[in-house]
Scaffold this motif. Structure first.
Motif, short mmCIF file in Angstrom:
data_model
loop_
_atom_site.label_atom_id
_atom_site.label_comp_id
_atom_site.label_asym_id
_atom_site.label_seq_id
_atom_site.Cartn_x
_atom_site.Cartn_y
_atom_site.Cartn_z
N GLU A 37 20.63 6.76 -9.04
CA GLU A 37 20.99 5.60 -8.24
C GLU A 37 19.64 5.08 -7.26
N LEU A 38 18.93 6.14 -6.74
CA LEU A 38 17.57 6.14 -5.92
C LEU A 38 16.65 5.52 -6.73
N LYS A 39 16.45 5.95 -8.18
CA LYS A 39 15.46 5.32 -9.01
C LYS A 39 15.57 4.00 -9.11
N SER A 40 16.81 3.38 -9.43
CA SER A 40 17.21 2.03 -9.49
C SER A 40 17.04 1.40 -8.23
N ARG A 41 17.40 1.79 -7.27
CA ARG A 41 17.02 1.05 -5.79
C ARG A 41 15.64 1.04 -5.76
N THR A 42 14.72 2.13 -5.88
CA THR A 42 13.35 1.89 -5.60
C THR A 42 12.63 0.98 -6.43
N VAL A 56 -4.91 -10.79 0.86
CA VAL A 56 -5.39 -9.41 1.30
C VAL A 56 -4.17 -8.76 1.66
N ILE A 57 -3.49 -9.31 2.34
CA ILE A 57 -1.99 -8.33 2.73
C ILE A 57 -1.14 -8.55 1.52
N GLY A 58 -1.18 -9.51 0.97
CA GLY A 58 -0.20 -9.48 -0.58
C GLY A 58 -0.69 -8.39 -1.43
N LYS A 59 -2.06 -8.25 -1.67
CA LYS A 59 -2.39 -7.16 -2.52
C LYS A 59 -2.27 -5.65 -1.99
N GLN A 60 -2.43 -5.61 -0.63
CA GLN A 60 -1.96 -4.21 -0.08
C GLN A 60 -0.44 -3.88 -0.19
N LEU A 61 0.51 -4.85 0.23
CA LEU A 61 1.65 -4.80 -0.14
C LEU A 61 2.34 -4.59 -1.47
N LEU A 62 1.59 -5.26 -2.30
CA LEU A 62 1.86 -5.03 -3.70
C LEU A 62 1.69 -3.69 -4.28
N ARG A 63 0.47 -3.12 -3.72
CA ARG A 63 -0.06 -1.69 -4.30
C ARG A 63 1.15 -0.54 -3.44
N SER A 64 1.31 -0.96 -2.32
CA SER A 64 2.39 0.18 -1.67
C SER A 64 3.62 0.03 -2.07
N GLY A 65 4.10 -1.09 -2.03
CA GLY A 65 5.51 -1.64 -2.55
C GLY A 65 5.96 -1.33 -3.92
N THR A 66 5.07 -1.13 -4.70
CA THR A 66 5.58 -0.82 -6.29
C THR A 66 5.15 0.49 -6.46
N SER A 67 4.37 1.18 -5.45
CA SER A 67 4.15 2.86 -5.70
C SER A 67 5.34 3.70 -5.04
N VAL A 68 6.27 2.90 -4.34
CA VAL A 68 7.32 3.70 -3.80
C VAL A 68 8.20 4.12 -4.93
N GLY A 69 8.86 3.36 -5.78
CA GLY A 69 9.36 3.82 -6.83
C GLY A 69 8.91 4.73 -7.82
N ALA A 70 7.45 4.50 -8.26
CA ALA A 70 6.64 5.23 -9.14
C ALA A 70 6.63 6.52 -8.56
#
Length: 117
Positions: free
Chosen positions: A5-10, A32-46
């Protein structure tokens, strides 16, 4: 909540971040902020998935801390989007709430893992 469930949620969190970044205005600051958010936000699940494959308790603790840090960083970038008047607060409320909940889950997991070490 179990790991499936947490894998799906992330993963859903990462997809929501992707959609948010795609919808940002086309200007230098948002980019610039979008690129930073994209990097951090997509790495949460990974990073959470990586923690689930940890080879030891110490490895799990290390990896869950990385997921925790990336989640906190994502919150920071979303705060900048709001406070910089790039995105209205109401548009990010649910996503920031989800990030805060994930952060609490990762923090609790790290504490529990350290106690069980």
């Amino acid at each position: 909540m179990n790991s499936v469930e947490l894998k799906s949620r992330t993963k859903q969190f990462s997809l929501r971040v992707i959609r948010l970044v795609r919808a940002l205005p086309a200007d230098k600051v948002a980019d610039v902020i979008g690129k930073q958010l994209l990097r951090s936000g997509t790495s949460v699940g990974a990073n959470y998935r990586s923690a689930c494959r940890a080879k030891s308790q110490a490895d799990f603790i290390n990896k869950i801390h990385i997921a925790e840090e990336e989640t906190d960083e994502s919150i920071f970038w979303m705060e900048l989007l709001i406070e910089g008047k790039i995105v209205e607060d109401g548009l990010l409320h649910d996503l920031m709430k989800e990030a805060s909940e994930l952060l609490a889950i990762f923090s609790a997991s790290a504490i529990t893992a350290r106690k069980n070490k």
